[in-house]
Motif scaffolding. Structure first.
Motif, PDB file in Angstrom:
ATOM      1  N   PHE A   1       0.809  -1.076  -0.155  1.00 28.00           N
ATOM      2  CA  PHE A   1       0.140  -0.026   0.083  1.00 28.00           C
ATOM      3  C   PHE A   1       0.820   1.187  -0.154  1.00 28.00           C
ATOM      4  O   PHE A   1       0.160   2.263  -0.137  1.00 28.00           O
TER       5      PHE A   1
ATOM      6  N   VAL B   1      -4.847   2.184  -4.013  1.00 30.43           N
ATOM      7  CA  VAL B   1      -4.318   3.057  -3.097  1.00 30.43           C
ATOM      8  C   VAL B   1      -2.930   3.890  -3.663  1.00 30.43           C
ATOM      9  O   VAL B   1      -3.048   4.878  -3.587  1.00 30.43           O
TER      10      VAL B   1
ATOM     11  N   GLY C   1      -4.793   7.418   0.448  1.00 25.74           N
ATOM     12  CA  GLY C   1      -5.388   6.329   0.283  1.00 25.74           C
ATOM     13  C   GLY C   1      -6.666   6.488   0.961  1.00 25.74           C
ATOM     14  O   GLY C   1      -7.690   5.503   0.221  1.00 25.74           O
TER      15      GLY C   1
END
Length: 117
Positions: A14, A67, A77
């Motif tokens: 992420f 994200v 995100g």
């Protein structure tokens, strides 16, 4: 196919940024695979078992690449939650994913267009 596999290999990443090509190629291959699985289910007479399993399998990679795509446009995100707003949220998210990358490094990392693949 290379971009699809790149996203799957970085399924819990992420952090960082994902360029438009990476995001949209992942979406394209995901859509094509879902269509093929649906056609197989219809031909064999199965309920949506294969498509459901595939959807669960790519849930985390889909969230991660989304994200990272938002990071590439300079957004947090958390903007992914805009999809929870009916109609308008999906349109706003679509616009965000279509926007070009920030040309220089931002708080999420270097511009992936400047990095070798």
């Amino acid at each position: 196919m290379r971009w699809y596999l790149k996203v799957l290999k970085n399924y819990v990443g992420f952090q960082g940024r994902a360029r438009r090509k990476e995001y949209w190629m992942f979406i394209l291959f995901t859509t094509l695979i879902s269509i093929v699985l649906t056609l197989i289910e219809l031909a064999v007479g199965l309920p949506s078992v294969l498509t459901g399993i595939y959807s669960l399998a790519i849930l985390l990679p889909s969230l991660a690449v989304s994200v990272r795509r938002l990071h590439d446009t300079g957004r947090s995100g958390w903007w992914l939650l805009i999809n929870l707003v009916p109609l308008i949220g999906g349109i706003v998210f679509l616009v965000f994913t279509c926007l070009d990358s920030e040309p220089t490094a931002n708080r999420f990392g270097e511009n992936p267009k400047n990095q070798a693949i």
